[in-house]
Design a protein around this motif. Structure first.
Motif, PDB file in Angstrom:
ATOM      1  N   VAL A  95      -1.364   0.544   0.519  1.00  0.00           N
ATOM      2  CA  VAL A  95      -2.509  -0.030   0.790  1.00  0.00           C
ATOM      3  C   VAL A  95      -2.688  -0.371   2.419  1.00  0.00           C
ATOM      4  CG1 VAL A  95      -3.799  -2.285   0.355  1.00  0.00           C
ATOM      5  CG2 VAL A  95      -2.278  -1.176  -1.321  1.00  0.00           C
ATOM      6  N   SER A  96      -3.739  -0.086   2.735  1.00  0.00           N
ATOM      7  CA  SER A  96      -4.087  -0.116   4.258  1.00  0.00           C
ATOM      8  C   SER A  96      -4.110  -1.723   4.592  1.00  0.00           C
ATOM      9  CB  SER A  96      -5.213   0.566   4.663  1.00  0.00           C
ATOM     10  OG  SER A  96      -5.780   0.207   6.075  1.00  0.00           O
ATOM     11  N   PRO A  97      -3.754  -2.109   5.656  1.00  0.00           N
ATOM     12  CA  PRO A  97      -3.919  -3.669   5.959  1.00  0.00           C
ATOM     13  C   PRO A  97      -5.314  -3.657   6.214  1.00  0.00           C
ATOM     14  CG  PRO A  97      -1.969  -2.622   7.209  1.00  0.00           C
ATOM     15  CD  PRO A  97      -2.722  -1.422   6.463  1.00  0.00           C
ATOM     16  N   ALA A  98      -6.121  -2.739   6.520  1.00  0.00           N
ATOM     17  CA  ALA A  98      -7.426  -3.402   6.666  1.00  0.00           C
ATOM     18  C   ALA A  98      -8.320  -3.155   5.614  1.00  0.00           C
ATOM     19  CB  ALA A  98      -7.870  -2.143   7.885  1.00  0.00           C
ATOM     20  N   SER A  99      -7.740  -2.774   4.489  1.00  0.00           N
ATOM     21  CA  SER A  99      -8.530  -2.637   3.212  1.00  0.00           C
ATOM     22  C   SER A  99      -8.801  -4.096   2.737  1.00  0.00           C
ATOM     23  CB  SER A  99      -7.988  -1.868   2.325  1.00  0.00           C
ATOM     24  OG  SER A  99      -7.793  -0.600   2.720  1.00  0.00           O
ATOM     25  N   GLU A 100     -10.190  -4.418   1.854  1.00  0.00           N
ATOM     26  CA  GLU A 100     -10.488  -5.713   1.669  1.00  0.00           C
ATOM     27  C   GLU A 100     -10.467  -5.359  -0.073  1.00  0.00           C
ATOM     28  OE1 GLU A 100     -13.780  -8.958   2.232  1.00  0.00           O
ATOM     29  OE2 GLU A 100     -13.666  -7.385   3.777  1.00  0.00           O
ATOM     30  N   LYS A 122      -9.336   3.409  -6.496  1.00  0.00           N
ATOM     31  CA  LYS A 122     -10.194   2.846  -7.438  1.00  0.00           C
ATOM     32  C   LYS A 122     -10.317   1.314  -7.536  1.00  0.00           C
ATOM     33  CE  LYS A 122     -10.546   6.704 -10.571  1.00  0.00           C
ATOM     34  NZ  LYS A 122     -10.240   7.248 -11.892  1.00  0.00           N
ATOM     35  N   LEU A 123      -9.110   0.729  -7.076  1.00  0.00           N
ATOM     36  CA  LEU A 123      -9.151  -0.831  -6.975  1.00  0.00           C
ATOM     37  C   LEU A 123     -10.000  -1.161  -5.835  1.00  0.00           C
ATOM     38  CD1 LEU A 123      -7.564  -3.333  -7.890  1.00  0.00           C
ATOM     39  CD2 LEU A 123      -5.948  -3.014  -6.137  1.00  0.00           C
ATOM     40  N   MET A 124      -9.991  -0.594  -4.580  1.00  0.00           N
ATOM     41  CA  MET A 124     -10.521  -0.821  -3.443  1.00  0.00           C
ATOM     42  C   MET A 124     -12.119  -0.452  -3.588  1.00  0.00           C
ATOM     43  SD  MET A 124      -8.558  -2.665  -1.631  1.00  0.00           S
ATOM     44  CE  MET A 124      -6.804  -2.892  -1.552  1.00  0.00           C
ATOM     45  N   ASP A 125     -12.565   0.405  -4.444  1.00  0.00           N
ATOM     46  CA  ASP A 125     -13.942   0.885  -4.813  1.00  0.00           C
ATOM     47  C   ASP A 125     -14.546  -0.327  -5.882  1.00  0.00           C
ATOM     48  OD1 ASP A 125     -13.914   2.521  -2.965  1.00  0.00           O
ATOM     49  OD2 ASP A 125     -13.436   4.417  -4.187  1.00  0.00           O
ATOM     50  N   GLY A 126     -13.680  -1.185  -6.419  1.00  0.00           N
ATOM     51  CA  GLY A 126     -14.243  -1.930  -7.412  1.00  0.00           C
ATOM     52  C   GLY A 126     -14.165  -1.311  -8.762  1.00  0.00           C
ATOM     53  N   GLU A 127     -13.768  -0.098  -9.074  1.00  0.00           N
ATOM     54  CA  GLU A 127     -13.850   0.498 -10.426  1.00  0.00           C
ATOM     55  C   GLU A 127     -12.768  -0.155 -11.240  1.00  0.00           C
ATOM     56  OE1 GLU A 127     -13.887   4.932 -10.282  1.00  0.00           O
ATOM     57  OE2 GLU A 127     -14.508   4.747  -8.292  1.00  0.00           O
ATOM     58  N   ILE A 128     -11.611  -0.476 -10.459  1.00  0.00           N
ATOM     59  CA  ILE A 128     -10.656  -1.427 -11.450  1.00  0.00           C
ATOM     60  C   ILE A 128     -10.795  -2.838 -11.196  1.00  0.00           C
ATOM     61  CG2 ILE A 128      -8.186  -1.736 -11.715  1.00  0.00           C
ATOM     62  CD1 ILE A 128      -7.391   1.065 -10.924  1.00  0.00           C
ATOM     63  N   GLU A 129     -10.985  -3.771 -12.121  1.00  0.00           N
ATOM     64  CA  GLU A 129     -11.441  -4.997 -12.190  1.00  0.00           C
ATOM     65  C   GLU A 129     -10.157  -5.944 -12.142  1.00  0.00           C
ATOM     66  OE1 GLU A 129     -13.987  -6.050 -15.394  1.00  0.00           O
ATOM     67  OE2 GLU A 129     -15.476  -4.790 -14.674  1.00  0.00           O
ATOM     68  N   ILE A 130      -9.049  -5.447 -13.030  1.00  0.00           N
ATOM     69  CA  ILE A 130      -7.780  -6.174 -13.069  1.00  0.00           C
ATOM     70  C   ILE A 130      -6.510  -5.146 -12.899  1.00  0.00           C
ATOM     71  CG2 ILE A 130      -6.430  -7.715 -14.465  1.00  0.00           C
ATOM     72  CD1 ILE A 130      -8.918  -8.916 -15.639  1.00  0.00           C
ATOM     73  N   LEU A 131      -5.762  -5.162 -12.270  1.00  0.00           N
ATOM     74  CA  LEU A 131      -4.554  -4.486 -11.957  1.00  0.00           C
ATOM     75  C   LEU A 131      -3.409  -5.270 -11.807  1.00  0.00           C
ATOM     76  CD1 LEU A 131      -3.322  -1.724 -11.966  1.00  0.00           C
ATOM     77  CD2 LEU A 131      -3.738  -1.525  -9.745  1.00  0.00           C
ATOM     78  N   TYR A 132      -2.580  -5.751 -13.001  1.00  0.00           N
ATOM     79  CA  TYR A 132      -1.368  -6.436 -12.972  1.00  0.00           C
ATOM     80  C   TYR A 132      -0.078  -5.738 -13.240  1.00  0.00           C
ATOM     81  CZ  TYR A 132      -4.249 -10.800 -13.177  1.00  0.00           C
ATOM     82  OH  TYR A 132      -5.088 -11.801 -12.714  1.00  0.00           O
TER      83      TYR A 132
END
Length: 388
Positions: free
Chosen positions: A341-346, A320-330
């Motif tokens: 987390v895949s190294p290729a993920s942005e 959900k973080l990579m899809d933009g559904e999560i805006e802040i995750l601390y």
């Protein structure tokens, strides 16, 4: 106005059945105790050779003043300076009394207790000082009390809890001390006592509450009584206090737009019973331990940092973080041991993600706040002792 002119005015009033003479004299006293701040022209219309019912901020019904709004209510307009004349308590038909933000100084006059028809009292963002008069508890028709952003000190009158009509109590940003009185009015919807110096536990909160803010005080103890049976809360801020014990799982099921419990002494695991739909949840800077529940992955802005959390970060968060559904995750400054987390993920540009200073090598996609520090990984000795 001369004495002769005043009696002529009274004669005309009596003949036409207009403003009550006592109300007329009170308005004169109010005018003499207040002045326009530079740039304000509120009192320009207060010419006592004319009908006061046409003055700015004066509203009449029959021959009585029923509402008084002192100052220009337009946002950004300069307010008034001076003090509130005690004679205002003689406007016995008054139902609404407001003072716009300005430089009103001095104490609240105890004579306000004479306004037994008062339903709305608001004097926010001034420089009122002294205590809140206990006599104010006799206003048994009062619905809104807003004295926020002043310099008021002392205790909150215990008698406020006896006003069964109260729906809004806003006393934030003052210097109030002592305990929070029992406020069990079944009509109470909004309670804001934040930014004061209140202490002790919470005895009673009504089930009718929808907005509750007690942040930045010295309140302590369990929060079970705060949310005992309440299912209507849509905003809860208990941050920057000394609350302790566990966070009740049911709080995560409330239909809230914001839950703020950061910087307290909460302990134990976080165990929501179902998917959390609250947009913003902040439980950072506590002593919470255990794993991170995947039920939190639906929260758009999630602050779990600076706790004692351990284990791996559930895969739902990464997706959900990579899809933009999560805006802040601390998640920084915990004892977490893994995240896939895949190294290729942005990471999306609008998202912030931080997992540094845990018991693992953090991914390169992190976007940490400055206050997270520079250390990326927690010392191995701390991780071993935490597992032990």
């Amino acid at each position: 106005m001369t004495i002769t002119a005043f009696f002529v005015f009274l004669f005309l009033r009596t003949a036409s059945g207009l403003l009550d003479p006592v109300d007329f004299l009170v308005l004169q006293s109010v005018r003499s105790s207040l002045e326009d701040m530079p740039g304000s022209h509120f009192f320009a219309s207060w010419d006592f050779s004319r009908d006061p019912c046409f003055f700015s901020g004066v509203f009449c019904s029959g021959d009585r003043v029923v509402a008084l709004s002192l100052g220009d209510p337009r946002a950004g307009s300069p307010g008034l300076f001076g003090h509130l004349d005690p004679s205002i308590g003689d406007l016995t038909a008054l139902a609404e009394l407001t003072v716009v933000p300005g430089r009103l100084i001095g104490p609240l006059p105890p004579t306000l207790a004479r306004l037994t028809n008062l339903k709305f009292l608001a004097m926010s963002r001034n420089f009122l000082s002294g205590t809140i008069p206990s006599e104010i508890s006799s206003l048994r028709q009062l619905r809104t009390l807003d004295l926020s952003f002043n310099l008021l000190s002392g205790a909150i009158p215990a008698g406020l809890g006896l006003i069964r009509t109260l729906s809004n109590v806003v006393l934030c940003h003052n210097r109030l001390s002592g305990s929070v009185p029992s406020l069990c009015s079944a009509s109470l919807v909004r309670l804001d006592l934040s930014n004061n110096d209140l202490s002790g536990g919470i005895s009673c909160m009504p089930d009718s509450l929808q907005h509750l803010s007690l942040s930045q005080n010295r309140l302590s103890g369990s929060i079970d009584r705060v949310i005992s049976r309440n299912q209507r809360l849509n905003f809860l801020d208990l941050s920057l206090n000394l609350f302790s014990g566990g966070i009740p799982p049911r709080v995560f099921s409330f239909p809230m737009r914001g839950l703020f419990l950061q910087r307290n002494l909460f302990t134990g695991p976080l165990r929501p019973a179902a998917e959390v739909t609250i947009p913003t949840v902040d439980v950072s800077f506590n002593r919470l331990w255990g794993g991170i529940s995947p039920f939190f992955s639906s929260v758009r802005r999630l602050y779990l940092n600076n706790n004692l959390l351990s284990g791996a970060v559930p895969a739902q968060f990464v997706a959900k973080l990579m899809d933009g559904e999560i805006e802040i995750l601390y998640l920084q400054h915990n004892y977490l041991t893994g995240i896939q987390v895949s190294p290729a993920s942005e990471l999306p540009r609008r998202s912030s993600f931080c997992v540094q200073y845990n018991c693992m090598l953090p991914p390169s996609q992190m976007s940490c706040p400055f206050k997270a520090g520079r250390e990326k990984i927690r010392p191995a000795s701390q991780c071993v002792s935490h597992r032990g």
